[in-house]
Scaffold this motif. Sequence first.
Motif: not given
Length: 133
Positions: A35-47
Motif C-alpha cells: 500500500g506504500s508509494d515507492v520512488l522509481v528512478p527515471v532512466p537517463d534515456d527517457a525524454n
Amino acid sequence: METPANDNSVSPAQRALDTLAENTEDTAALDTLAGSDVLVPVPDDANDQDAADPGMLALPVLEQQGGRQVVPVFTSELEMADLLPYVSRYRMVPLGALAAQWPADDLSLSIDAGSEHRLTLTSDGVRTLLARP
C-alpha cells in the motif's frame, strides 16, 4: 539495529521492510508495503514527455552478476541517494499498482537495495505478494 517505535523519520514502508527482515511471512508488513508509494528512478534515456506521462512508466533495469536483471525502487529520497546518487528524476508509484502490472519475465524487484533491510523479490514474488487490486 532497532528503530525506536516513535521515530517519525522512518516511514511505514521502511518499518515494514524492517519487520520483513525478521519475518518474511508477516502479512501485515506485506500489506503495508504493497500500500506504500515507492520512488522509481527515471532512466537517463527517457525524454521529459515520457517521464511525465502518467500512462507510461519506464522501469530502470540494472544487470547484476550472472546476468540477473533487477528494478530498483526506494522508500525515500535518502535511500535512493545512498545507492544511486546520480539519479536526478524519479516518479512516485503505488507499489501494489506497480506489482499488479509487473512483467511476466525474470525481472526482479529490489526495494531499498542499498539498505541493510532491503527486500528483493522474483517476478512471481512481486505479483504474488505485493499486487493489489
